[in-house]
Design an enzyme around this catalytic site. Sequence first.
Site, PDB file in Angstrom:
ATOM      1  N   ASP A 131       0.837  -1.201   0.000  1.00  0.00           N
ATOM      2  CA  ASP A 131       0.000   0.000   0.000  1.00  0.00           C
ATOM      3  C   ASP A 131       0.874   1.254   0.000  1.00  0.00           C
ATOM      4  O   ASP A 131       2.025   1.200  -0.435  1.00  0.00           O
ATOM      5  CB  ASP A 131      -0.944  -0.052   1.220  1.00  0.00           C
TER       6      ASP A 131
ATOM      7  N   HIS B 262      -3.953   6.342   2.834  1.00  0.00           N
ATOM      8  CA  HIS B 262      -4.606   5.136   2.322  1.00  0.00           C
ATOM      9  C   HIS B 262      -4.133   3.875   3.058  1.00  0.00           C
ATOM     10  O   HIS B 262      -4.931   3.075   3.551  1.00  0.00           O
ATOM     11  CB  HIS B 262      -4.298   5.067   0.826  1.00  0.00           C
TER      12      HIS B 262
ATOM     13  N   SER C 283     -10.912  -0.289  -2.127  1.00  0.00           N
ATOM     14  CA  SER C 283      -9.704  -0.290  -1.295  1.00  0.00           C
ATOM     15  C   SER C 283     -10.034  -0.509   0.178  1.00  0.00           C
ATOM     16  O   SER C 283      -9.244  -1.078   0.919  1.00  0.00           O
ATOM     17  CB  SER C 283      -8.990   1.060  -1.405  1.00  0.00           C
TER      18      SER C 283
END
Length: 744
Positions: free
Chosen positions: A141, A206, A534
């Site tokens: 990620d 994220h 996601s």
Amino acid sequence: MSGAKYHRLLLPLLLVLIGGVVGQIGVEKKEYYIAFLQNGPVSADSRVQRNINLNVLSSVKGSIVDARKSMVYSYTSFNAFAAHLTKDEAQKLLDRNEVLHVMPNRYHQLQTTKSWDFVGLPLNARRNLKIESDIIVGLLDTGISPHAESFKDDGLGPPPARWKGNCRRYANFSGCNNKLIGAKYFKLDRLENPGDIISPVDVQGHGTHTSSTAVGSLVQNASLYGLAEGTARGAVPSARVAMYKVCWDTFGCSDMDLLAGFEAAINDGVDIISISIGGIFVGYDVDSIAIGSFHAMKKGILTVASAGNSGPSLGTVSNHAPWILTVAASGIDRAFRSDVRLGNGKSVIGIGVNTFSPKKALYPLVRGEDVALDPSTKEDARFCLSGSLNPAKAKGRIISCKLGEWGTDSYLTGIGSAGVILQSNDTWDSNPIFMSPATIVNGTIGQIIDNYINLTRSSSSGVIGKTHEIKLEPSPFIADFSSRGPNSGTKRVLKPDIAAPGVNILAAFTPLKSLTGLKGDTQFSKFSLLSGTSMACPHVAGAAGYVKSFHPNWSPAAIKSALITTATPMSQRVTKHGEFAYGAGQVNPIRATNPGLVYDMGELLYIRFLCHEGYNSSSLAVLFGSKSVNCTKFRRGIGYDDLNYPTIHLSLQAKQQTTTGVFQRVVTNVGAAQSVYNATIRAPKGVEITVNPSSLSFTAVNQTLRYRVVVRAKAMPSLQMVSGSLVWKSSRNIVRSPVVIYSP
Ligand SMILES: *[C@@H]1O[C@H](CO)[C@@H](O)[C@H](O)[C@H]1NC(C)=O
Ligand SMILES: *[C@@H]1O[C@H](CO)[C@@H](O)[C@H](O)[C@H]1NC(C)=O
Ligand SMILES: *[C@@H]1O[C@H](CO)[C@@H](O)[C@H](O)[C@H]1NC(C)=O
Ligand SMILES: *[C@@H]1O[C@H](CO)[C@@H](O)[C@H](O)[C@H]1NC(C)=O
Ligand SMILES: *[C@@H]1O[C@H](CO)[C@@H](O)[C@H](O)[C@H]1NC(C)=O
Ligand SMILES: *[C@@H]1O[C@H](CO)[C@@H](O)[C@H](O)[C@H]1NC(C)=O
Ligand SMILES: *[C@@H]1O[C@H](CO)[C@@H](O)[C@H](O)[C@H]1NC(C)=O
Ligand SMILES: *[C@@H]1O[C@H](CO)[C@@H](O)[C@H](O)[C@H]1NC(C)=O
Ligand SMILES: *[C@@H]1O[C@H](CO)[C@@H](O)[C@H](O)[C@H]1NC(C)=O
């Protein structure tokens, strides 16, 4: 095109993170290539391997010195290297005997905590704490925030002894603890500017968000400025996390970094890999996520990946390989509203999240065009485009305008206005976060507001209320943005596999970025709301860790099967694309620990599958490390499927009155030794499904039994999909497989 339309929505929410990359998806950047070598003298010693790779590379670069300069990665487990090459050099490499395959380096896109309660995994769920604390989830990620409360290690002992990973101090990264046990970054080339901190630290938010969703420790009283308040937690709060940063702010996630991340995660000894990254289908032999996850599967590691954010068009799902568990995004029963009250007392619904409270009961309300900078900007002012409004006139007023291009406009900065009301007919499943008081209303409501302004003119007034939560019904549904099947990689495999919450998910965030990431935004929060597949992916990765904590010896396919066959069926009435939107349904972690039967499989079945798909020994060598696979003996007739997949997918043959599919399956008894399962079939109209035998009697644990399903379907109009199901029921378990029939 609806696909493009939805990108616009996701850009500010998730993909601000990847900036310009959206335009580059699938585009070959010719500068970098990844070369896979013949088996040859593969060495487990990375230095020996590196010398072998350098020798091969120097044959086209002229010297070892130049080879060294151009080599970016020398992989050991993949018997491959990545290098900076011209197209001609890449071709020359490919012409060499010892080189199997050369692929261009492509770029990929990235795709609370009520959500765990919503899927039926309450705080007090039964746990195998000792084994759970041995589970390691690795994420590929954007990095991780080491100081997030979700990664505190209170009560955790040292990492499991088998753990080979490590964690050093890097720029802006002070190191790990007993919760965050590994952190590495992959960006060895010097040519690309990452617009990021060269360290495993998460600048985009994220990776911190996905990691805490999968395995975050309990954090009480988590919220976004008081919204979505509750206890934030992962599926397996006692499990460990390892971050492999492969995505960078300016250019996204490139193949060569992804492969390096997979290699490190596999060698370090993670149990589950979670990868919220997508891409277009280019073939299993040239897709770095397919290749990396195949090697992970061979080592007993399940890879869970996101389905993509390109819905609701059909055929948009990414991460197609049958050894990957592919996750769609569902909405939970919560949404955020920022309603508008007009001066006439009428209240209308507005969508979105803002962290502001109005200071006055009412503000003057005007239309964008009424406060245009000058007559020439009047048209732009209807959309509140930047530079089109007169700040002096906008100040202290609420402005009503149409939503133009998301991400660039005045409403994001507010230009000193008291708020902005945006009219949009789009579907806003994911509620955007604003950096100034703002809300989104639909076209009908926009008309009501404009009529009100027209009637009351200079005395019109209104106020955007404080954001509040509402209960959404019906739920769950699949978000519009979630990518849909059919699987463009393999007609015979249903994708996505499963759905999990991915809309307005509260989880840990980075302190290095404001909530919107936009210039001038001064809102920061330890937790934020994000939407996307996601966010769905780490829910299933965490659930897989939860299943593994009860069954540490299960294969990746067995864990995957358990999650798929126990998923809660979803409704085609709520989400019209049915299984192409949600696969087997919503993940149910607790039921998945006791599936009764599993569809297990290992490397051999995948080899047969790939041969059947038309791959040959050369193309498969990338996955197997040698050309030793002889596909000839594995080729089977069209319509025959013995990939032991837990779902059934039949693609109709063009120009045939009837298509027949034969599905050979083997189930392993993982429930009570003595158990009898009877088959229940639900066939859609025009389709005949038979199963033989229709009853399975087990007398031992781990006993396997075979059955065969024949699906005969009449011709259907092109692009039509119908579905039914095959359910094996015992007195204790229900093992459900959707049966999908599609006319291409
Ligand atoms: C990162 O670290 C560098 C030097 O160690 C420091 O100058 C910089 O301000 C830090 N950046 C952030 C965003 O914390
Ligand atoms: C939770 O946080 C809010 C604001 O962040 C604070 O006002 C409240 O007192 C906290 N509650 C508890 C129980 O800690
Ligand atoms: C919404 O749709 C209606 C009907 O098609 C149209 O008149 C209106 O202009 C649209 N509103 C926006 C904000 O696009
Ligand atoms: C706008 O929202 C209102 C209230 O939810 C609803 O009644 C109306 O049908 C919606 N209009 C459109 C075009 O979606
Ligand atoms: C408002 O009034 C103007 C002129 O009086 C007219 O052109 C416009 O269509 C009206 N708008 C609405 C939404 O009724
Ligand atoms: C193997 O497949 C590749 C890619 O599909 C193709 O280019 C090649 O010619 C095939 N080789 C053989 C021996 O069939
Ligand atoms: C592959 O298998 C087929 C059938 O079993 C055999 O005829 C053929 O010679 C084999 N090819 C190679 C390269 O071993
Ligand atoms: C069943 O198989 C699993 C994994 O393959 C193994 O760990 C377990 O001991 C077996 N159970 C029995 C009762 O044989
Ligand atoms: C399965 O079918 C058999 C024979 O029809 C029946 O006796 C048995 O009760 C059924 N078992 C279950 C669990 O439904």
